[in-house]
Design a protein around this motif. Sequence first.
Motif, PDB file in Angstrom:
ATOM      1  N   TRP A  87      59.280-107.865 -18.372  1.00  0.00           N
ATOM      2  CA  TRP A  87      59.040-108.206 -19.777  1.00  0.00           C
ATOM      3  C   TRP A  87      58.130-109.420 -19.892  1.00  0.00           C
ATOM      4  CZ3 TRP A  87      59.999-105.444 -24.001  1.00  0.00           C
ATOM      5  CH2 TRP A  87      60.917-104.397 -23.912  1.00  0.00           C
ATOM      6  N   HIS A  88      58.325-110.401 -19.005  1.00  0.00           N
ATOM      7  CA  HIS A  88      57.499-111.614 -19.063  1.00  0.00           C
ATOM      8  C   HIS A  88      56.028-111.280 -18.804  1.00  0.00           C
ATOM      9  CE1 HIS A  88      56.522-115.882 -18.749  1.00  0.00           C
ATOM     10  NE2 HIS A  88      55.862-115.608 -17.635  1.00  0.00           N
ATOM     11  N   LEU A  89      55.749-110.449 -17.811  1.00  0.00           N
ATOM     12  CA  LEU A  89      54.363-110.071 -17.519  1.00  0.00           C
ATOM     13  C   LEU A  89      53.755-109.269 -18.665  1.00  0.00           C
ATOM     14  CD1 LEU A  89      54.186-109.188 -13.717  1.00  0.00           C
ATOM     15  CD2 LEU A  89      53.976-111.387 -14.867  1.00  0.00           C
ATOM     16  N   HIS A  90      54.564-108.431 -19.290  1.00  0.00           N
ATOM     17  CA  HIS A  90      54.072-107.681 -20.446  1.00  0.00           C
ATOM     18  C   HIS A  90      53.669-108.648 -21.566  1.00  0.00           C
ATOM     19  CE1 HIS A  90      53.719-104.446 -23.352  1.00  0.00           C
ATOM     20  NE2 HIS A  90      54.558-105.075 -24.156  1.00  0.00           N
ATOM     21  N   GLU A  91      54.504-109.652 -21.825  1.00  0.00           N
ATOM     22  CA  GLU A  91      54.183-110.641 -22.853  1.00  0.00           C
ATOM     23  C   GLU A  91      52.984-111.502 -22.446  1.00  0.00           C
ATOM     24  OE1 GLU A  91      57.804-112.752 -23.199  1.00  0.00           O
ATOM     25  OE2 GLU A  91      58.840-111.176 -24.331  1.00  0.00           O
ATOM     26  N   GLU A  92      52.857-111.784 -21.150  1.00  0.00           N
ATOM     27  CA  GLU A  92      51.727-112.589 -20.679  1.00  0.00           C
ATOM     28  C   GLU A  92      50.391-111.916 -20.984  1.00  0.00           C
ATOM     29  OE1 GLU A  92      51.466-115.882 -18.386  1.00  0.00           O
ATOM     30  OE2 GLU A  92      52.622-115.816 -20.236  1.00  0.00           O
ATOM     31  N   ALA A 141      51.606-107.676  -6.747  1.00  0.00           N
ATOM     32  CA  ALA A 141      51.648-106.236  -7.040  1.00  0.00           C
ATOM     33  C   ALA A 141      52.525-105.471  -6.060  1.00  0.00           C
ATOM     34  CB  ALA A 141      50.240-105.648  -7.033  1.00  0.00           C
ATOM     35  N   LEU A 142      52.839-106.065  -4.903  1.00  0.00           N
ATOM     36  CA  LEU A 142      53.743-105.410  -3.957  1.00  0.00           C
ATOM     37  C   LEU A 142      55.209-105.764  -4.230  1.00  0.00           C
ATOM     38  CD1 LEU A 142      51.813-105.640  -0.569  1.00  0.00           C
ATOM     39  CD2 LEU A 142      52.098-103.663  -2.075  1.00  0.00           C
ATOM     40  N   LYS A 143      55.415-106.704  -5.132  1.00  0.00           N
ATOM     41  CA  LYS A 143      56.784-107.034  -5.543  1.00  0.00           C
ATOM     42  C   LYS A 143      57.128-106.308  -6.844  1.00  0.00           C
ATOM     43  CE  LYS A 143      56.056-111.649  -3.598  1.00  0.00           C
ATOM     44  NZ  LYS A 143      55.898-113.080  -3.924  1.00  0.00           N
ATOM     45  N   LEU A 144      56.273-106.458  -7.853  1.00  0.00           N
ATOM     46  CA  LEU A 144      56.458-105.766  -9.129  1.00  0.00           C
ATOM     47  C   LEU A 144      55.258-104.850  -9.322  1.00  0.00           C
ATOM     48  CD1 LEU A 144      58.074-105.407 -11.716  1.00  0.00           C
ATOM     49  CD2 LEU A 144      56.902-107.400 -12.673  1.00  0.00           C
ATOM     50  N   HIS A 145      55.496-103.564  -9.197  1.00  0.00           N
ATOM     51  CA  HIS A 145      54.398-102.587  -9.148  1.00  0.00           C
ATOM     52  C   HIS A 145      54.649-101.484 -10.172  1.00  0.00           C
ATOM     53  CE1 HIS A 145      51.142-100.278  -7.226  1.00  0.00           C
ATOM     54  NE2 HIS A 145      51.926 -99.212  -7.360  1.00  0.00           N
ATOM     55  N   GLY A 146      53.817-101.439 -11.208  1.00  0.00           N
ATOM     56  CA  GLY A 146      53.966-100.392 -12.215  1.00  0.00           C
ATOM     57  C   GLY A 146      55.321-100.388 -12.884  1.00  0.00           C
ATOM     58  N   GLY A 147      55.880-101.553 -13.112  1.00  0.00           N
ATOM     59  CA  GLY A 147      57.201-101.640 -13.727  1.00  0.00           C
ATOM     60  C   GLY A 147      58.351-101.525 -12.757  1.00  0.00           C
ATOM     61  N   THR A 148      58.071-101.311 -11.465  1.00  0.00           N
ATOM     62  CA  THR A 148      59.117-101.190 -10.445  1.00  0.00           C
ATOM     63  C   THR A 148      59.256-102.505  -9.685  1.00  0.00           C
ATOM     64  OG1 THR A 148      58.707 -98.824 -10.146  1.00  0.00           O
ATOM     65  CG2 THR A 148      59.858 -99.970  -8.370  1.00  0.00           C
ATOM     66  N   ARG A 200      64.167-104.353 -30.990  1.00  0.00           N
ATOM     67  CA  ARG A 200      64.663-105.734 -31.063  1.00  0.00           C
ATOM     68  C   ARG A 200      63.512-106.684 -30.759  1.00  0.00           C
ATOM     69  NH1 ARG A 200      69.590-105.690 -27.079  1.00  0.00           N
ATOM     70  NH2 ARG A 200      68.854-103.638 -26.449  1.00  0.00           N
ATOM     71  N   ALA A 201      62.576-106.774 -31.693  1.00  0.00           N
ATOM     72  CA  ALA A 201      61.311-107.466 -31.440  1.00  0.00           C
ATOM     73  C   ALA A 201      61.350-108.950 -31.766  1.00  0.00           C
ATOM     74  CB  ALA A 201      60.189-106.788 -32.236  1.00  0.00           C
ATOM     75  N   LYS A 202      62.428-109.429 -32.369  1.00  0.00           N
ATOM     76  CA  LYS A 202      62.460-110.826 -32.804  1.00  0.00           C
ATOM     77  C   LYS A 202      62.219-111.783 -31.636  1.00  0.00           C
ATOM     78  CE  LYS A 202      65.281-114.108 -35.444  1.00  0.00           C
ATOM     79  NZ  LYS A 202      64.442-114.095 -36.662  1.00  0.00           N
ATOM     80  N   SER A 203      62.930-111.552 -30.540  1.00  0.00           N
ATOM     81  CA  SER A 203      62.792-112.432 -29.376  1.00  0.00           C
ATOM     82  C   SER A 203      61.388-112.360 -28.785  1.00  0.00           C
ATOM     83  CB  SER A 203      63.833-112.067 -28.316  1.00  0.00           C
ATOM     84  OG  SER A 203      63.779-112.943 -27.226  1.00  0.00           O
ATOM     85  N   THR A 204      60.803-111.144 -28.761  1.00  0.00           N
ATOM     86  CA  THR A 204      59.445-110.986 -28.226  1.00  0.00           C
ATOM     87  C   THR A 204      58.436-111.729 -29.078  1.00  0.00           C
ATOM     88  OG1 THR A 204      59.995-108.848 -27.268  1.00  0.00           O
ATOM     89  CG2 THR A 204      57.660-109.306 -27.629  1.00  0.00           C
ATOM     90  N   LEU A 215      45.437-112.738 -24.701  1.00  0.00           N
ATOM     91  CA  LEU A 215      44.438-112.256 -25.659  1.00  0.00           C
ATOM     92  C   LEU A 215      44.105-113.276 -26.737  1.00  0.00           C
ATOM     93  CD1 LEU A 215      45.725-108.583 -26.162  1.00  0.00           C
ATOM     94  CD2 LEU A 215      43.829-109.374 -24.722  1.00  0.00           C
ATOM     95  N   LEU A 216      45.046-114.186 -27.033  1.00  0.00           N
ATOM     96  CA  LEU A 216      44.841-115.145 -28.116  1.00  0.00           C
ATOM     97  C   LEU A 216      45.212-116.552 -27.645  1.00  0.00           C
ATOM     98  CD1 LEU A 216      46.487-113.170 -31.066  1.00  0.00           C
ATOM     99  CD2 LEU A 216      44.035-113.524 -30.713  1.00  0.00           C
TER     100      LEU A 216
END
Length: 641
Positions: free
Chosen positions: A379-384, A529-536, A417-421, A389-390
Amino acid sequence: MCAIAGIFDLYQQADIDIGLLQRMTDIQRHRGPDQGGLHREPGLGLGHRRLSIIDVASGQQPLFNEDDSVAVVYNGEIYNFPALMRELQQFGHTFRTHCDTEVIVHAWEQWGARCVEHFRGMFAFALWDRRQRSLFLARDRLGVKPLHYAVLDHGQLIFASEIKALLAHDQLRRDLDPLAIEDYFAYGYIPEPRTVFRQIRKLEPGHTLLLRHGSAPGQPRRYWDAPFKRQNLVSQPQLEDELIARLQEAVRIRMVAEVPLGAFLSGGVDSSAVVAMMAQQSAAPVNTCSIAFADAQFDESHYASMVAERYQTRHHSQQVQQHDAALIDQLATLYDEPFADSSALPTYRVCQLARQRVTVALSGDGGDENLAGYRRYRWHLHEERWRALLPLGLRKPVFGALGRLYPKADWAPRPLRAKSTLQALARDSVAAYFHGVSIMKDDMRAQLFSPALKRDLGHYHAVDALRRHAEHCPANDALSLVQYLDLKTYLPGDILTKVDRASMAHGLEVRVPLLDHPLVEWISGLPPALKLHGGTGKYLFKQALAPYLPDELLHRRKMGFSVPLADWFRGPLRTRLQRSLSSPVLSGCDMFNMDYVQLLMQQHQSGLRDHSAPLWSLLMFESFLRQMLETPGRHLERQAA
């Protein structure tokens, strides 16, 4: 595993109170039920309790060098001690035992304060050098073993494995640290080096403290840090082979013991991997233990049984019942300061179960931090990506406003549950990660704390604990940063503290192969990318484990080791919760807005909100206040008994 305690007079060489030293040591008897030892000389007292694991017949402590000029009290295991013993013998040192403790005194003679750089293992020790009139305190690199100390107003320094031993000293001030209270209600634990008591500190992982008679205490010195230094890349199959080889070695050196040995088997990837490696290196079936839950949402026992059957282990399982919540006051006693990780309940039970059959147990702790297994990293990388972008100057007002307006919807599916995001997008990276891991968000703590507590806090904010470490992070990518922050805070402050106190309550030693520091260093240098790869998460680890564990286990949704608190608070724990959070202990401490406490309970009981984590943190805080502050004398008498 053991307990240590001691008193060092910084400026005088008066006799140490032997009765006090005995009490400080005996209070920790649960950590070392086999033997006890004391040493006293002018200006110094050392105490030790021993749980015999290696060289059971000898190795009593305090342990001295040949001429009795150097003494050590020590808690832990140094796994490379045979190689160090041979190396030190080549330098002319003579050994009288075959235990790892004696390596410490000779390593100090040979290398001084840099001796810790030669040790591979988990340890906390205090070493006295009579010639130099110095006391040297040290803690292992990742913080597997604890060490607390306090400098008293009259010039004595006291230290111990657990805080309860320090509380035996009547010159120790027991006033609470408001900054620690802010930390506790944000994180659910109190990160190093702070404790709930203003005068007591934790020696941070990877640090030493050198004290000399006649001099004021200096600052602790860091001797190790996770490097996150990128490796020379080879093919992925080669990396998988090396990862397994390193894990096998880390497990192998932790299987040396002269007492029964086993492993925790939760059914998760990490503990299953450890058991698989143990089974391949053991001639006899491995003893394994797991905890089950009646609620299928929290139960992983099916997967534990799957691994146990595959490797033909001697497997034992126990179900955690709702009445186990009766452990609340006992947990508050164990942890000595507020501790709000509810998984301490099943951890206590699995340690109790394991101790019925073994004295040493290997665990899979550390894998999530090392190998990026937590969902919050994804989730953190998704938010990053959105934050990139801004600029912050634009994100802060726009997303801040949206976050305030968006309704809190605990009942809704995660994507809604987008409030926290939205609130996270209005922050910088460190503040956003802090927001994500907080059990009580900023606005909740602002409503919970009384005006008096807010005044005492001044400008301090719990995110400062993360910012302090972020300044020293050797990596420059988003994933490595949050892994580094967890290695410095959540891992030692929550995970390892939880396991240490729960295991030591039963005289059980827990060893952690995934926190073998050469393995941690090597993993830190892998590409993100070898630790967190495509959401895995744990991508490389799971690929490497494919020949050893079933796909059903490797690629299932992560559950975590938790209990159904939300339901308990609406059911069997409802009365206990209301009684504790309405108690005069909580209302009379002048720290909280009791109207807000009642609101949290009402919203949770109605099903409008899930406040189980904040309510558990308040419940544990009330139990801590009642036990540790109302009647400290009686509390310590119970501990000694």
